[in-house]
Design an enzyme around this catalytic site. Structure first.
Site, PDB file in Angstrom:
ATOM      1  N   THR A  35     -22.670  -9.482 -33.841  1.00  0.00           N
ATOM      2  CA  THR A  35     -22.866  -8.359 -34.764  1.00  0.00           C
ATOM      3  C   THR A  35     -21.935  -8.601 -35.955  1.00  0.00           C
ATOM      4  O   THR A  35     -21.251  -9.635 -36.024  1.00  0.00           O
ATOM      5  CB  THR A  35     -22.462  -7.027 -34.097  1.00  0.00           C
ATOM      6  OG1 THR A  35     -21.040  -7.047 -33.874  1.00  0.00           O
ATOM      7  CG2 THR A  35     -23.186  -6.811 -32.766  1.00  0.00           C
ATOM      8  N   THR A 133     -10.536   1.066 -23.036  1.00  0.00           N
ATOM      9  CA  THR A 133      -9.557   1.592 -23.980  1.00  0.00           C
ATOM     10  C   THR A 133      -8.817   2.805 -23.407  1.00  0.00           C
ATOM     11  O   THR A 133      -9.357   3.508 -22.545  1.00  0.00           O
ATOM     12  CB  THR A 133     -10.274   2.010 -25.277  1.00  0.00           C
ATOM     13  OG1 THR A 133      -9.423   2.834 -26.062  1.00  0.00           O
ATOM     14  CG2 THR A 133     -11.534   2.806 -24.993  1.00  0.00           C
ATOM     15  N   ASP A 134      -7.622   3.079 -23.935  1.00  0.00           N
ATOM     16  CA  ASP A 134      -6.915   4.301 -23.535  1.00  0.00           C
ATOM     17  C   ASP A 134      -7.542   5.549 -24.161  1.00  0.00           C
ATOM     18  O   ASP A 134      -7.219   6.669 -23.781  1.00  0.00           O
ATOM     19  CB  ASP A 134      -5.418   4.223 -23.884  1.00  0.00           C
ATOM     20  CG  ASP A 134      -5.145   4.109 -25.374  1.00  0.00           C
ATOM     21  OD1 ASP A 134      -6.098   3.909 -26.163  1.00  0.00           O
ATOM     22  OD2 ASP A 134      -3.963   4.223 -25.777  1.00  0.00           O
ATOM     23  N   TYR A 159     -17.428   6.939 -29.730  1.00  0.00           N
ATOM     24  CA  TYR A 159     -16.935   5.649 -29.219  1.00  0.00           C
ATOM     25  C   TYR A 159     -16.281   5.827 -27.858  1.00  0.00           C
ATOM     26  O   TYR A 159     -16.656   5.169 -26.873  1.00  0.00           O
ATOM     27  CB  TYR A 159     -15.943   5.021 -30.215  1.00  0.00           C
ATOM     28  CG  TYR A 159     -15.104   3.920 -29.594  1.00  0.00           C
ATOM     29  CD1 TYR A 159     -15.691   2.727 -29.159  1.00  0.00           C
ATOM     30  CD2 TYR A 159     -13.721   4.067 -29.425  1.00  0.00           C
ATOM     31  CE1 TYR A 159     -14.931   1.719 -28.567  1.00  0.00           C
ATOM     32  CE2 TYR A 159     -12.952   3.065 -28.843  1.00  0.00           C
ATOM     33  CZ  TYR A 159     -13.560   1.898 -28.411  1.00  0.00           C
ATOM     34  OH  TYR A 159     -12.814   0.904 -27.831  1.00  0.00           O
ATOM     35  N   LYS A 198     -10.337  -2.079 -39.701  1.00  0.00           N
ATOM     36  CA  LYS A 198      -9.385  -1.361 -38.851  1.00  0.00           C
ATOM     37  C   LYS A 198      -8.075  -1.150 -39.610  1.00  0.00           C
ATOM     38  O   LYS A 198      -7.760  -1.890 -40.552  1.00  0.00           O
ATOM     39  CB  LYS A 198      -9.128  -2.136 -37.564  1.00  0.00           C
ATOM     40  CG  LYS A 198     -10.398  -2.406 -36.743  1.00  0.00           C
ATOM     41  CD  LYS A 198     -10.846  -1.217 -35.907  1.00  0.00           C
ATOM     42  CE  LYS A 198     -12.174  -1.440 -35.225  1.00  0.00           C
ATOM     43  NZ  LYS A 198     -12.148  -1.969 -33.902  1.00  0.00           N
ATOM     44  N   LEU A 199      -7.280  -0.175 -39.180  1.00  0.00           N
ATOM     45  CA  LEU A 199      -6.154   0.310 -39.993  1.00  0.00           C
ATOM     46  C   LEU A 199      -5.245  -0.803 -40.535  1.00  0.00           C
ATOM     47  O   LEU A 199      -5.029  -0.890 -41.753  1.00  0.00           O
ATOM     48  CB  LEU A 199      -5.317   1.314 -39.187  1.00  0.00           C
ATOM     49  CG  LEU A 199      -4.094   1.869 -39.933  1.00  0.00           C
ATOM     50  CD1 LEU A 199      -4.522   2.786 -41.070  1.00  0.00           C
ATOM     51  CD2 LEU A 199      -3.154   2.622 -38.985  1.00  0.00           C
ATOM     52  N   TYR A 216      -5.191   9.147 -42.774  1.00  0.00           N
ATOM     53  CA  TYR A 216      -5.892  10.366 -42.364  1.00  0.00           C
ATOM     54  C   TYR A 216      -4.917  11.533 -42.188  1.00  0.00           C
ATOM     55  O   TYR A 216      -3.858  11.382 -41.558  1.00  0.00           O
ATOM     56  CB  TYR A 216      -6.586  10.145 -41.022  1.00  0.00           C
ATOM     57  CG  TYR A 216      -7.919   9.420 -41.106  1.00  0.00           C
ATOM     58  CD1 TYR A 216      -8.908   9.857 -41.977  1.00  0.00           C
ATOM     59  CD2 TYR A 216      -8.193   8.338 -40.277  1.00  0.00           C
ATOM     60  CE1 TYR A 216     -10.140   9.220 -42.031  1.00  0.00           C
ATOM     61  CE2 TYR A 216      -9.427   7.696 -40.325  1.00  0.00           C
ATOM     62  CZ  TYR A 216     -10.397   8.148 -41.212  1.00  0.00           C
ATOM     63  OH  TYR A 216     -11.615   7.525 -41.256  1.00  0.00           O
ATOM     64  N   ARG A 304      -9.972  12.650 -39.931  1.00  0.00           N
ATOM     65  CA  ARG A 304     -11.194  12.256 -39.207  1.00  0.00           C
ATOM     66  C   ARG A 304     -11.585  13.411 -38.272  1.00  0.00           C
ATOM     67  O   ARG A 304     -10.718  13.971 -37.590  1.00  0.00           O
ATOM     68  CB  ARG A 304     -10.838  11.017 -38.408  1.00  0.00           C
ATOM     69  CG  ARG A 304     -11.836  10.579 -37.398  1.00  0.00           C
ATOM     70  CD  ARG A 304     -11.215   9.547 -36.467  1.00  0.00           C
ATOM     71  NE  ARG A 304     -11.320   8.190 -36.941  1.00  0.00           N
ATOM     72  CZ  ARG A 304     -10.648   7.160 -36.416  1.00  0.00           C
ATOM     73  NH1 ARG A 304      -9.799   7.347 -35.427  1.00  0.00           N
ATOM     74  NH2 ARG A 304     -10.816   5.943 -36.878  1.00  0.00           N
TER      75      ARG A 304
HETATM   76  P1  NAD Z   1     -14.749  -6.160 -31.816  1.00  0.00           P
HETATM   77  O1  NAD Z   1     -15.611  -5.089 -32.426  1.00  0.00           O
HETATM   78  O2  NAD Z   1     -13.804  -6.917 -32.671  1.00  0.00           O
HETATM   79  O3  NAD Z   1     -15.685  -7.245 -31.082  1.00  0.00           O
HETATM   80  C1  NAD Z   1     -16.784  -6.880 -30.308  1.00  0.00           C
HETATM   81  C2  NAD Z   1     -17.593  -8.147 -30.042  1.00  0.00           C
HETATM   82  O4  NAD Z   1     -18.718  -7.793 -29.212  1.00  0.00           O
HETATM   83  C3  NAD Z   1     -18.177  -8.792 -31.296  1.00  0.00           C
HETATM   84  O5  NAD Z   1     -17.976 -10.189 -31.268  1.00  0.00           O
HETATM   85  C4  NAD Z   1     -19.654  -8.432 -31.244  1.00  0.00           C
HETATM   86  O6  NAD Z   1     -20.486  -9.409 -31.879  1.00  0.00           O
HETATM   87  C5  NAD Z   1     -19.892  -8.373 -29.751  1.00  0.00           C
HETATM   88  N1  NAD Z   1     -21.026  -7.502 -29.389  1.00  0.00           N
HETATM   89  C6  NAD Z   1     -21.270  -6.243 -29.832  1.00  0.00           C
HETATM   90  N2  NAD Z   1     -22.391  -5.778 -29.292  1.00  0.00           N
HETATM   91  C7  NAD Z   1     -22.860  -6.748 -28.460  1.00  0.00           C
HETATM   92  C8  NAD Z   1     -23.993  -6.844 -27.590  1.00  0.00           C
HETATM   93  N3  NAD Z   1     -24.869  -5.852 -27.490  1.00  0.00           N
HETATM   94  N4  NAD Z   1     -24.149  -7.988 -26.879  1.00  0.00           N
HETATM   95  C9  NAD Z   1     -23.266  -9.024 -26.982  1.00  0.00           C
HETATM   96  N5  NAD Z   1     -22.189  -8.980 -27.804  1.00  0.00           N
HETATM   97  C10 NAD Z   1     -21.993  -7.855 -28.531  1.00  0.00           C
HETATM   98  O7  NAD Z   1     -13.991  -5.442 -30.616  1.00  0.00           O
HETATM   99  P2  NAD Z   1     -12.511  -5.710 -30.055  1.00  0.00           P
HETATM  100  O8  NAD Z   1     -11.561  -4.934 -30.873  1.00  0.00           O
HETATM  101  O9  NAD Z   1     -12.325  -7.140 -29.864  1.00  0.00           O
HETATM  102  O10 NAD Z   1     -12.621  -4.995 -28.639  1.00  0.00           O
HETATM  103  C11 NAD Z   1     -13.092  -5.706 -27.502  1.00  0.00           C
HETATM  104  C12 NAD Z   1     -13.147  -4.757 -26.307  1.00  0.00           C
HETATM  105  O11 NAD Z   1     -11.866  -4.220 -26.060  1.00  0.00           O
HETATM  106  C13 NAD Z   1     -14.083  -3.573 -26.534  1.00  0.00           C
HETATM  107  O12 NAD Z   1     -14.756  -3.319 -25.328  1.00  0.00           O
HETATM  108  C14 NAD Z   1     -13.142  -2.421 -26.864  1.00  0.00           C
HETATM  109  O13 NAD Z   1     -13.679  -1.198 -26.447  1.00  0.00           O
HETATM  110  C15 NAD Z   1     -11.908  -2.807 -26.067  1.00  0.00           C
HETATM  111  N6  NAD Z   1     -10.626  -2.338 -26.624  1.00  0.00           N
HETATM  112  C16 NAD Z   1     -10.312  -2.554 -27.943  1.00  0.00           C
HETATM  113  C17 NAD Z   1      -9.066  -2.145 -28.420  1.00  0.00           C
HETATM  114  C18 NAD Z   1      -8.637  -2.398 -29.855  1.00  0.00           C
HETATM  115  O14 NAD Z   1      -7.592  -1.924 -30.271  1.00  0.00           O
HETATM  116  N7  NAD Z   1      -9.384  -3.184 -30.627  1.00  0.00           N
HETATM  117  C19 NAD Z   1      -8.172  -1.496 -27.570  1.00  0.00           C
HETATM  118  C20 NAD Z   1      -8.528  -1.302 -26.237  1.00  0.00           C
HETATM  119  C21 NAD Z   1      -9.757  -1.727 -25.770  1.00  0.00           C
END
Ligand code: NAD
Length: 353
Positions: A35, A133-134, A159, A198-199, A216, A304
């Site tokens: 994506t 996530t938390d 989300y 992101k922030l 925000y 937000r």
């Molecule tokens: P991100 O948005 O940077 O990456 C998400 C990835 O998933 C992308 O590479 C995207 O192409 C892929 N994707 C999306 N929809 C898809 C689908 N239907 N099929 C296959 N691939 C798909 O997200 P991130 O920040 O790397 O977060 C990764 C995971 O960790 C998520 O599940 C998120 O909820 C969790 N998380 C994130 C944070 C944070 O601070 N970023 C904190 C805690 C947990």
């Protein structure tokens, strides 16, 4: 192990894959839909590794996922693919329901069919690790309270509600079908290759372009920040040594208000890329209104909707059981992050494009 990582082209997934390939002997299949948030460039440094392969596929495409499972024969799945940006979930929740809930359901079913036909030893050793996530816990209002693994779920945004739903599905697949699952709930991550909406990356890039730095509300919302490479190390610990069926909270012991985060970035940029030598768009020499510190670009904007006030994680279980602790402090991690963005502005331009 042979590890199938979903969402490996995203921010955390790519950090995890770099860690798996650079620091272990594991084989990795990265299954990612690519994506807007997925960028294979984040994996350029490891793409040629013979232990790495990539498949562009949607986790909701059961036929493609089943084929990938049959061919790759994973010992573990680490499921990170998700729609992950809260603001986008407010503007358009449908994709969050589709990928985070329906997609996770489809992945669980394909995994269950694959897992059931493994021989007994491999079936027992198999792990499905769901990365969450938390934010599923909602928010905290006092200053002392912490989210533990037993905190009741109370998500606030589309989300976090979609992630909460996926957590429940994963646990139900263990309880009902015996699938050996692990769940981790982590606080806010930051670090290299973070998509610039992101922030932290947004503030760095806006500042360098002389644009307003949006905060925000009053900026007093508190988040716990974890350096992404610390998260990747924690995930590897959990998938290798975690107890089946358990949840582990992962956090950085780093509570900061959003305003403090933005001010800290400004202070680092004042040191590393001072404004005199870096006048961005709209800031010309001789312009009396030109700011002297990036802090002057901070702009408070309407809060937000449904914004959570405070998140704070009790990460003592993973420390006690698995011996994991973050290696970076907020100061060291933020300095590394700001430097990385200053050195990789081309990457930012390309992924924004
Ligand atoms: P991100 O948005 O940077 O990456 C998400 C990835 O998933 C992308 O590479 C995207 O192409 C892929 N994707 C999306 N929809 C898809 C689908 N239907 N099929 C296959 N691939 C798909 O997200 P991130 O920040 O790397 O977060 C990764 C995971 O960790 C998520 O599940 C998120 O909820 C969790 N998380 C994130 C944070 C944070 O601070 N970023 C904190 C805690 C947990």
């Amino acid at each position: 192990m042979r590890i199938l990582v979903t969402g490996g082209a995203g921010f955390i997934g790519s950090a995890l894959i770099r860690h798996l390939l650079n620091d272990t002997e594991h084989q990795v299949l990265n299954l990612d839909k690519l994506t807007y948030a997925g960028n294979l460039e984040s994996l350029a440094g490891v793409a040629d590794n013979p232990r790495y392969r990539f498949l562009q596929a949607d986790i909701g495409d059961s036929a493609a996922v089943s084929r990938a499972l049959a061919e790759f024969q994973p010992d573990a799945i680490m499921h990170l693919a998700a729609e992950s940006h809260v603001d986008r979930s407010i503007d358009g929740p449908a994709a969050f329901i589709q990928t985070n809930i329906v997609g996770t359901y489809a992945l669980l079913e394909a995994t269950r069919a694959y897992w059931l036909q493994l021989d007994q030893a491999r079936r027992q050793a198999f792990r499905f690790h769901h990365i969450s996530t938390d934010e599923v816990y909602g928010d905290l209002h006092g200053v002392d309270e912490l989210f533990t693994e037993n905190t009741p779920y109370a998500p606030s945004s589309p989300y976090s509600a979609s992630k909460a739903a996926s957590d429940h599905l994963v646990r139900a697949w263990q309880r009902t079908y015996g699938l050996p699952v692990l769940v981790t709930n982590c606080s806010n991550n930051y670090g290299p290759y973070h998509f610039p909406e992101k922030l932290i990356p947004l503030v760095i890039l806006n500042a360098l372009e002389g644009k307003p730095l949006p905060v925000y509300g009053n900026g007093q919302q508190v988040r716990d920040w974890l350096y992404v490479e610390d998260h990747a190390r924690a995930l590897l610990k959990v998938v290798s040594e975690g107890r089946v069926g358990e949840t582990y909270n992962i956090g950085g012991h780093n509570e900061q208000t959003n305003l403090h985060v933005v001010e800290s970035i400004c202070a680092l940029l004042d040191e590393l890329a001072p404004l005199e030598g870096n006048l961005g768009a709209g800031m010309r020499d001789g312009d009396n209104a030109a700011p002297h510190s990036y802090k002057e670009l901070i702009t408070f904007v309407a809060d937000r909707p449904g914004h959570d006030q405070r998140y704070a994680i009790d990460a003592s279980k993973i420390e006690r059981e698995l011996g994991w602790k973050p290696q970076e402090t907020f100061e060291s991690g933020l300095r590394k992050t700001v430097r990385w963005y200053l050195d990789n502005l081309d990457w930012c331009r390309r992924v924004r494009g």
